[in-house]
Design an enzyme around this catalytic site. Structure first.
Site, mmCIF file in Angstrom:
data_model
loop_
_atom_site.group_PDB
_atom_site.id
_atom_site.type_symbol
_atom_site.label_atom_id
_atom_site.label_comp_id
_atom_site.label_asym_id
_atom_site.label_seq_id
_atom_site.Cartn_x
_atom_site.Cartn_y
_atom_site.Cartn_z
ATOM 1 N N GLY A 89 65.447 53.153 -10.916
ATOM 2 C CA GLY A 89 66.827 53.578 -10.904
ATOM 3 C C GLY A 89 67.788 52.438 -11.376
ATOM 4 C CD GLU A 133 61.213 55.000 -12.564
ATOM 5 O OE1 GLU A 133 60.383 54.324 -13.228
ATOM 6 O OE2 GLU A 133 62.120 55.025 -12.516
HETATM 7 N N1 CO8 Z 1 63.283 51.190 -2.112
HETATM 8 C C1 CO8 Z 1 63.176 51.094 -0.906
HETATM 9 N N2 CO8 Z 1 62.905 49.630 -0.407
HETATM 10 C C2 CO8 Z 1 62.724 48.699 -1.344
HETATM 11 C C3 CO8 Z 1 62.578 49.086 -2.643
HETATM 12 C C4 CO8 Z 1 62.881 50.563 -2.934
HETATM 13 N N3 CO8 Z 1 62.716 50.691 -4.471
HETATM 14 N N4 CO8 Z 1 62.287 47.734 -3.454
HETATM 15 C C5 CO8 Z 1 62.235 47.026 -2.632
HETATM 16 N N5 CO8 Z 1 62.374 47.443 -1.171
HETATM 17 C C6 CO8 Z 1 62.336 46.763 -0.092
HETATM 18 C C7 CO8 Z 1 60.993 46.521 0.334
HETATM 19 O O1 CO8 Z 1 60.277 47.529 0.968
HETATM 20 C C8 CO8 Z 1 61.106 45.316 1.349
HETATM 21 O O2 CO8 Z 1 61.587 45.697 2.438
HETATM 22 P P1 CO8 Z 1 60.940 45.247 4.046
HETATM 23 O O3 CO8 Z 1 61.222 44.059 3.869
HETATM 24 O O4 CO8 Z 1 61.530 45.905 5.041
HETATM 25 O O5 CO8 Z 1 59.438 45.428 3.761
HETATM 26 C C9 CO8 Z 1 62.259 44.449 0.643
HETATM 27 O O6 CO8 Z 1 62.929 45.311 -0.220
HETATM 28 C C10 CO8 Z 1 61.961 43.281 -0.141
HETATM 29 O O7 CO8 Z 1 61.004 43.859 -1.084
HETATM 30 P P2 CO8 Z 1 59.601 43.315 -1.235
HETATM 31 O O8 CO8 Z 1 59.078 42.402 0.021
HETATM 32 O O9 CO8 Z 1 58.665 44.126 -1.787
HETATM 33 O O10 CO8 Z 1 59.906 42.110 -2.353
HETATM 34 P P3 CO8 Z 1 58.979 41.120 -3.429
HETATM 35 O O11 CO8 Z 1 59.639 40.154 -3.729
HETATM 36 O O12 CO8 Z 1 57.491 41.107 -2.812
HETATM 37 O O13 CO8 Z 1 58.832 42.386 -4.547
HETATM 38 C C11 CO8 Z 1 59.611 44.206 -6.102
HETATM 39 C C12 CO8 Z 1 59.777 42.800 -5.154
HETATM 40 C C13 CO8 Z 1 58.449 43.751 -7.104
HETATM 41 C C14 CO8 Z 1 60.823 44.544 -6.649
HETATM 42 C C15 CO8 Z 1 58.880 45.119 -5.061
HETATM 43 O O14 CO8 Z 1 59.805 45.250 -4.089
HETATM 44 C C16 CO8 Z 1 58.888 46.520 -5.608
HETATM 45 O O15 CO8 Z 1 57.967 46.649 -6.480
HETATM 46 N N6 CO8 Z 1 59.725 47.484 -5.359
HETATM 47 C C17 CO8 Z 1 59.744 48.652 -5.879
HETATM 48 C C18 CO8 Z 1 59.988 49.052 -7.324
HETATM 49 C C19 CO8 Z 1 60.019 50.251 -7.715
HETATM 50 O O16 CO8 Z 1 58.870 51.048 -7.745
HETATM 51 N N7 CO8 Z 1 61.049 50.917 -7.999
HETATM 52 C C20 CO8 Z 1 61.080 52.262 -8.690
HETATM 53 C C21 CO8 Z 1 61.470 53.120 -7.465
HETATM 54 S S1 CO8 Z 1 61.361 54.868 -7.907
HETATM 55 C C22 CO8 Z 1 62.772 55.302 -8.788
HETATM 56 O O17 CO8 Z 1 63.564 54.293 -8.923
HETATM 57 C C23 CO8 Z 1 63.079 56.674 -9.370
HETATM 58 C C24 CO8 Z 1 64.299 56.634 -9.817
HETATM 59 C C25 CO8 Z 1 64.682 58.152 -10.330
HETATM 60 C C26 CO8 Z 1 65.349 59.024 -9.292
HETATM 61 C C27 CO8 Z 1 65.559 60.251 -9.685
HETATM 62 C C28 CO8 Z 1 66.356 61.244 -8.908
HETATM 63 C C29 CO8 Z 1 66.559 62.348 -9.506
#
Ligand code: CO8
Length: 258
Positions: free
Chosen positions: A109, A132
């Site tokens: 997103g 995703e």
């Molecule tokens: N949602 C919630 N929390 C998140 C997200 C997310 N998308 N991304 C990161 N965070 C949180 C982590 O859980 C973490 O929290 P905590 O410290 O409490 O564990 C904090 O942010 C820091 O993240 P990381 O420790 O993972 O940080 P890194 O530097 O190790 O990694 C990344 C960074 C690579 C960006 C990794 O965080 C990651 O892969 N994040 C998820 C990316 C992802 O999959 N995005 C797609 C999400 S789905 C989407 O966007 C669908 C959109 C369409 C919606 C449609 C509705 C109609």
């Protein structure tokens, strides 16, 4: 209005909206998206704003929709509430130009939000992706449609089906971003671009945005006709007279949005 998930600053006729959920890498939850929709609507109506910039932190523009918020939802929940439809469609109604200033991760997103802006300027550390597929879903806020229009079917399909990220250099080469700037200079460069747009005749800026966006929605013949009519219409403005007179008199134009 008091915001909790974004900040808004207005200076020099530019509204700077910063996504501000640092603990979640600016993941887009419904509260943030609702605040963003309100801030955009207010900026569009505010005479002190002539261009809007959306940015995040150095590490993340936004790492996607909030997975925690979405994870337990059912089909009935998301279809029933038409999840994110209202807030994410708001951006389509904003008439003033919106620039995405992307540093770090613009994923899911987050990438979709950046692509919904009028253009993207990114930092050297930017990473774009539609991961995703790794969550068992697909993009849902325009990723499959807008990414394909930006970078073509091959790259969009590969990114959508594998979840691989695109770095800043590839993003510029592929036409996803208008340019790449050093990470530490991202905001100053984007604000300079926004201020430059803010100096123009707002009538011409609104018309230019409308005409370029129309090219996504219609045939070439209809788009050309639409552009020509807007071009003709701008001759009804004082700013057209002023802009052309200033050129001939070798001076800077003084636009008055009339
Ligand atoms: N949602 C919630 N929390 C998140 C997200 C997310 N998308 N991304 C990161 N965070 C949180 C982590 O859980 C973490 O929290 P905590 O410290 O409490 O564990 C904090 O942010 C820091 O993240 P990381 O420790 O993972 O940080 P890194 O530097 O190790 O990694 C990344 C960074 C690579 C960006 C990794 O965080 C990651 O892969 N994040 C998820 C990316 C992802 O999959 N995005 C797609 C999400 S789905 C989407 O966007 C669908 C959109 C369409 C919606 C449609 C509705 C109609």
């Amino acid at each position: 209005m008091a915001y909790h998930n974004i900040t808004v600053e207005i200076a020099d006729y530019v509204a700077l909206i910063r996504l501000n959920r640092p603990d979640a890498l600016n993941a887009l939850n419904s509260a943030l998206l609702a605040e963003l929709a309100t801030a955009l609507t207010e900026a569009d109506a505010n005479d002190k704003v002539r261009c809007i910039v959306i940015t995040g932190s150095e590490k993340a523009f936004a790492a996607g929709a909030d997975i925690k918020e979405m994870s337990e939802k059912s089909f009935v929940d998301v279809y029933g509430e038409d999840m994110f439809a209202d807030s994410t469609d708001t951006i389509l109604r904003i008439r003033k130009p919106i620039i995405a200033a992307v540093s770090g991760y613009a994923l899911g997103g987050g990438a979709e939000l950046a692509m919904a802006c009028d253009f993207i300027i990114c930092a050297e550390n930017a990473k774009f992706g539609q991961p995703e597929i790794n969550l068992g879903v697909i993009p849902g806020i325009g990723g499959t449609q807008r990414l394909t229009r930006f970078v073509g079917k091959s790259k969009a399909m590969e990114m959508t089906l594998t979840g691989r990220f695109m770095d800043a250099e590839e993003a510029e080469r592929s036409g996803l971003v208008s340019r790449v700037v050093p990470t530490a200079k991202l905001l100053s460069e984007v604000m300079a671009v926004a201020r430059k747009i803010a100096e123009k005749s707002q009538m011409a800026v609104l018309a230019g945005k409308e005409a370029v966006n129309r090219s996504y929605e219609t045939t070439l013949r209809e788009g050309l006709q639409f552009e020509r009519r807007l071009f003709h219409a701008l001759f009804a403005t004082e700013d057209q007279k002023e802009g052309m007179a200033a050129f001939l008199e070798k001076r800077e134009p003084q636009f008055r949005d009339r």
